[in-house]
Design a protein around this motif. Structure first.
Motif, PDB file in Angstrom:
ATOM      1  N   THR A  72       0.836  -1.200   0.000  1.00 41.52           N
ATOM      2  CA  THR A  72       0.000   0.000   0.000  1.00 41.52           C
ATOM      3  C   THR A  72       0.871   1.250   0.000  1.00 41.52           C
ATOM      4  OG1 THR A  72      -0.075   0.081   2.424  1.00 41.52           O
ATOM      5  CG2 THR A  72      -1.780  -1.224   1.308  1.00 41.52           C
ATOM      6  N   ASP A  73       0.211   2.388  -0.162  1.00 39.93           N
ATOM      7  CA  ASP A  73       0.930   3.664  -0.100  1.00 39.93           C
ATOM      8  C   ASP A  73       1.645   3.821   1.228  1.00 39.93           C
ATOM      9  OD1 ASP A  73       0.054   4.330  -2.611  1.00 39.93           O
ATOM     10  OD2 ASP A  73      -1.617   5.567  -1.928  1.00 39.93           O
ATOM     11  N   ARG A  99      -1.883  -3.106  -7.081  1.00 41.91           N
ATOM     12  CA  ARG A  99      -3.033  -2.293  -7.451  1.00 41.91           C
ATOM     13  C   ARG A  99      -3.611  -1.460  -6.322  1.00 41.91           C
ATOM     14  NH1 ARG A  99      -5.364  -7.138 -11.318  1.00 41.91           N
ATOM     15  NH2 ARG A  99      -3.769  -6.847 -12.951  1.00 41.91           N
ATOM     16  N   LYS A 100      -3.039  -1.539  -5.144  1.00 40.26           N
ATOM     17  CA  LYS A 100      -3.466  -0.645  -4.061  1.00 40.26           C
ATOM     18  C   LYS A 100      -2.667   0.656  -4.048  1.00 40.26           C
ATOM     19  CE  LYS A 100      -5.238  -4.193  -0.907  1.00 40.26           C
ATOM     20  NZ  LYS A 100      -5.146  -4.783   0.452  1.00 40.26           N
ATOM     21  N   THR A 137      -1.341   4.254  -5.183  1.00 40.23           N
ATOM     22  CA  THR A 137      -1.885   5.436  -5.848  1.00 40.23           C
ATOM     23  C   THR A 137      -0.743   6.420  -6.111  1.00 40.23           C
ATOM     24  OG1 THR A 137      -2.351   6.667  -3.805  1.00 40.23           O
ATOM     25  CG2 THR A 137      -4.034   5.113  -4.566  1.00 40.23           C
ATOM     26  N   LYS A 196       0.025   8.954  -4.484  1.00 31.71           N
ATOM     27  CA  LYS A 196       0.693   9.352  -3.242  1.00 31.71           C
ATOM     28  C   LYS A 196       1.886   8.447  -2.958  1.00 31.71           C
ATOM     29  CE  LYS A 196      -0.149   9.978   1.720  1.00 31.71           C
ATOM     30  NZ  LYS A 196      -1.162   9.866   2.809  1.00 31.71           N
ATOM     31  N   CYS A 219      -0.639  -0.744 -12.373  1.00 37.35           N
ATOM     32  CA  CYS A 219      -1.141  -0.100 -11.138  1.00 37.35           C
ATOM     33  C   CYS A 219      -2.256   0.858 -11.555  1.00 37.35           C
ATOM     34  CB  CYS A 219      -0.012   0.638 -10.421  1.00 37.35           C
ATOM     35  SG  CYS A 219       1.357  -0.424  -9.907  1.00 37.35           S
ATOM     36  N   ASN A 271      -4.586   2.426 -10.240  1.00 39.02           N
ATOM     37  CA  ASN A 271      -4.915   3.609  -9.443  1.00 39.02           C
ATOM     38  C   ASN A 271      -3.855   4.696  -9.578  1.00 39.02           C
ATOM     39  OD1 ASN A 271      -7.426   2.841  -8.237  1.00 39.02           O
ATOM     40  ND2 ASN A 271      -6.295   1.387  -6.964  1.00 39.02           N
ATOM     41  N   VAL A 272      -2.862   4.440 -10.415  1.00 40.52           N
ATOM     42  CA  VAL A 272      -1.820   5.423 -10.714  1.00 40.52           C
ATOM     43  C   VAL A 272      -2.107   6.005 -12.089  1.00 40.52           C
ATOM     44  CG1 VAL A 272       0.646   5.769 -11.076  1.00 40.52           C
ATOM     45  CG2 VAL A 272      -0.134   4.203  -9.300  1.00 40.52           C
ATOM     46  N   HIS A 273      -1.978   7.311 -12.224  1.00 39.79           N
ATOM     47  CA  HIS A 273      -2.260   7.990 -13.477  1.00 39.79           C
ATOM     48  C   HIS A 273      -0.949   8.436 -14.139  1.00 39.79           C
ATOM     49  CE1 HIS A 273      -6.497   8.026 -12.443  1.00 39.79           C
ATOM     50  NE2 HIS A 273      -6.180   8.494 -11.246  1.00 39.79           N
ATOM     51  N   ASP A 331       0.942  11.171 -12.464  1.00 40.52           N
ATOM     52  CA  ASP A 331       1.714  10.813 -11.272  1.00 40.52           C
ATOM     53  C   ASP A 331       3.130  10.376 -11.651  1.00 40.52           C
ATOM     54  OD1 ASP A 331      -0.579  11.234  -9.676  1.00 40.52           O
ATOM     55  OD2 ASP A 331      -1.271   9.188 -10.050  1.00 40.52           O
TER      56      ASP A 331
END
Length: 498
Positions: free
Chosen positions: A278-279, A303-304, A306, A308, A327, A329-331, A334
């Motif tokens: 996780t982050d 995939r958790k 982001t 951050k 991933c 949830n990553v754009h 980012d």
């Protein structure tokens, strides 16, 4: 065997053939579901503790007392109290065997990991911890040959093969153990703890260096003292570790690595598919200063994570290669922000970015290339339906003098015209991944454009699920030399140039 009688020779040969491979031995070492590898590396536990063997009535466990544990509590929503036992007073028999194995002079051999790889694992960067041996010259772009048909016990220096980067026999044995745990479905936090990772450090740098190495990143230490610790650890050799598909990994796993001082000698880490990452763990453990020597990191399919967590990677100041593919949830923004702010970008060290499956566009791809400052050697931006052929040509032409690895799988914008133009714009390209690019029907245009360049070398193409047929490939290879193309499901590791 020439001096042995014929009858005895047959018996001896049969016995030698029955010696199992290292991979089979590692699977056997995993043992039944109730066994605890921490006992293997840390010694028996006291009855009534947390050992999985407490209910078995083993008198030997009750006879030996385990040292008291220390507890560390981390902040963050998913963190918890983590208990650590000090090292055993005397090395266990397994530890002594591994340390003897480290000192052996056995030749480096191909590493045989888990079984048949998935299609998602076949790309230009994975297996992440592998490297080509013997090491190649920088200008040698020839594909890896002889790894699939050559027997693992008959590898010679004259044939290239894949082995764990910066490894030795003891490190390879422990990596086989990790792979066996994951493959058998028995991996978990209770099965790979601080004692296991302490033994990995001893295998990587030797027990004496492991005992004297100081752990960086601890709270309460002054910046000057931490700087001295990092400088002292710089002389230690670097190792590589893969926790690929270790889905059960959590804060306990990474905190155990931190507590065992894995970061003092860890240069390459693959945590692909570790869904518990996780982050908070990435920020507070991996990027907290305890892993200052990381050069190559793969968090693919974690995939958790982001934006951050990705932003915290700027604290890994020596990072050279990063894989954040899958991933979701990553754009792309980012990744671009990280590259712009990372210290390695300013020094020209961050040369490999693999970020497929994040929804790249022509604009985002241009921003990424601009952010790298023209130092990029490896780029992966696949699974991007919004990238166009003209966008690829216009943006990637800025990397004409550096780019030698490109992965654009399943990008509809990649067609014959784009391939031909890139053949002319990227003469140094050595590895190209166009899997799933159904609009690419031939490589003749690309090879024809490369033939006009004096600096173009050998080209390896991964083209499974593309529009290239066997007849088209045969025609291209009759016309041009210096091409290897894989149309079937093979090719795992073929694109590695480390």
């Amino acid at each position: 065997l020439s001096s042995v009688p014929t009858s005895a020779r047959h018996v001896l040969t049969r016995l030698m053939r029955e010696i199992p491979s290292l991979r089979i031995l590692a699977l056997r070492a995993v043992g039944p579901p109730g066994c605890n590898p921490e006992v293997t590396f840390g010694g028996p536990r006291v009855r009534g503790g947390n050992s999985d063997n407490d209910d078995k009535g083993d008198d030997a466990i009750a006879e030996q007392q385990s040292p008291p544990s220390t507890k560390v509590k981390r902040s963050g929503g998913d963190d918890e109290d983590v208990s650590y036992s000090p090292p055993p007073k005397e090395p266990t028999p397994t530890s002594r065997l591994l340390r003897s194995l480290r000192e052996s002079n056995l030749p480096k051999r191909p590493y045989v990991g888990p079984g048949r790889p998935n299609a998602n694992d076949v790309d230009i960067a994975h297996p992440w911890i592998m490297a080509v041996y013997p090491p190649r010259e920088p200008e040698n772009n020839a594909p890896l040959m002889g790894t699939t048909n050559k027997d693992e016990n008959d590898a010679g220096d004259e044939v290239e093969f894949l082995a764990i980067e910066n490894s030795n026999c003891a490190v390879e044995c422990m990596q086989q153990f990790i792979d066996a745990l994951v493959e058998s479905g028995r991996a978990g936090d209770s099965r790979m703890g601080v004692h296991f990772f302490r033994e990995w450090v001893a295998a990587a740098i030797g027990p004496e260096s492991a005992a004297s190495a100081k752990r960086g990143g601890e709270a309460g230490r002054s910046k000057k003292r931490q700087k001295r610790i990092r400088a002292a650890n710089e002389a230690l050799p670097l190792g590589s570790m893969s926790l690929h598909n270790f889905a059960a990994g959590s804060v306990r796993t990474f905190s155990s690595m931190e507590r065992a001082n894995v970061g003092c000698c860890l240069g390459t880490l693959d945590v692909t598919g570790v869904h518990g990452l996780t982050d908070s763990i990435l920020t507070n453990v991996v990027c907290s200063g305890s892993f200052p020597r990381l050069r190559r990191l793969s968090v693919k399919n974690c995939r958790k994570l982001t934006g951050k967590g990705i932003a915290s990677l700027a604290k890994l100041t020596k990072l050279c290669a990063l894989d954040v593919g899958g991933c979701f949830n990553v754009h792309p923004d980012d990744v671009v922000s990280l590259v712009r702010s990372h210290p390695s970008t300013k020094r020209g060290r961050l040369t490999e970015i693999y970020a497929s499956g994040l929804g790249w566009t022509d604009v985002a791809m241009e921003e990424l290339v601009d952010a790298t400052g023209g130092h990029l050697r490896g780029l992966g931006i696949g699974f991007s339906p919004y990238i166009s052929g003209p966008g690829l040509i216009l943006t990637l032409s800025r990397l004409e003098s550096t780019l030698d690895r490109l992965a654009v799988p399943f990008c509809p914008g990649m067609d014959d015209a784009a391939a031909s133009a890139l053949g002319k714009k990227l003469p140094n390209l050595a590895i190209l991944d166009i899997r799933g690019c159904g609009k690419v029907y031939t490589l003749s245009g690309m090879m024809g454009a490369r033939a006009d360049s004096a600096s173009a070398g050998h080209l390896l193409v991964l083209a499974r699920y593309s529009g290239i047929s066997n007849n088209s490939l045969e025609e291209t290879m009759r016309l041009y030399d210096g091409l290897a193309c894989i149309l079937d499901g093979g090719g795992s590791g073929e694109g590695i140039r480390r």
